[in-house]
Design a protein around this motif. Sequence first.
Motif, short mmCIF file in Angstrom:
data_model
loop_
_atom_site.label_atom_id
_atom_site.label_comp_id
_atom_site.label_asym_id
_atom_site.label_seq_id
_atom_site.Cartn_x
_atom_site.Cartn_y
_atom_site.Cartn_z
N SER A 110 1.15 -0.61 -5.34
CA SER A 110 1.85 -0.48 -5.66
C SER A 110 2.19 -2.45 -6.44
CB SER A 110 3.60 -0.44 -5.94
OG SER A 110 3.62 -0.75 -5.01
N MET A 111 1.27 -3.18 -5.84
CA MET A 111 1.07 -4.61 -5.93
C MET A 111 -0.49 -5.33 -6.80
SD MET A 111 2.63 -5.42 -1.68
CE MET A 111 3.22 -4.91 -1.39
N GLN A 112 0.27 -6.40 -7.49
CA GLN A 112 -0.62 -7.10 -8.24
C GLN A 112 -1.42 -6.24 -9.28
OE1 GLN A 112 -2.21 -8.44 -4.62
NE2 GLN A 112 -1.15 -10.22 -4.09
N SER A 113 -2.63 -6.46 -9.40
CA SER A 113 -3.49 -5.88 -10.55
C SER A 113 -3.52 -4.15 -9.95
CB SER A 113 -4.86 -6.31 -10.41
OG SER A 113 -5.89 -5.83 -9.54
N ALA A 114 -3.23 -4.17 -9.03
CA ALA A 114 -3.67 -2.42 -8.85
C ALA A 114 -2.45 -1.64 -9.30
CB ALA A 114 -3.48 -2.91 -7.13
N LEU A 115 -1.70 -2.50 -9.71
CA LEU A 115 -0.12 -1.02 -10.36
C LEU A 115 -0.91 -0.97 -11.12
CD1 LEU A 115 2.31 -0.35 -10.89
CD2 LEU A 115 3.61 -2.63 -11.03
N ASN A 116 -1.45 -1.88 -12.29
CA ASN A 116 -2.17 -1.82 -13.31
C ASN A 116 -3.12 -1.33 -13.92
OD1 ASN A 116 -0.37 -4.47 -14.92
ND2 ASN A 116 -1.91 -5.62 -14.32
#
Length: 188
Positions: A110-116
Amino acid sequence: MRPQKIMDKEMLNGLSKVFKSKGYEAASLNELAQITGLKKASLYHRFPKGKQGMAAAVLLDIEKWVTQNIFDVLNGDEEGLPEVRLKKALSSIEKLYDGGSEPCIFRAFSMQSALNLFEKNINDGMTSWVNAFTSIGIALQQSPDTARELALEVIIEIQGSLIVTKCMNDTTIFKNALIKIEKKYLAT
């Protein structure tokens, strides 16, 4: 066909451990390969989409376990009194998070580009958690509105207690949160 050296479940558990401890962005292919005992080329052979494919496989594996051991139990897919199903699901939650010592996989994604990349998975997962706890609340004679409100509180309490447990290095915080959740449901 020659037998696989690394069993899929062991491999997914290892990948999960790295993602949970490092987060998606910081998990390196070297670490992912090392924990599985595979070379990078073998990992890419199993996961052609690379790290994103590994993370998706980990999410799917955890989702299957949670659905079977928590959601299906809370939703009444399993026979038994709602009070018994609640206790069984809470016991599975304790197992899922290893008594509070394991963080939630959603945190890792749920942080940084992983959320996208995983926003839909996380949203669907959280919605499933809320729906399952709403279902058990209704089974315990709560109104739908009250059941949903309590379900949201429960998810916040589980996730919050995991964070505080990690920060204070005290698993009794998480275990006490589960006891409080049980009391909230059974007191109504």
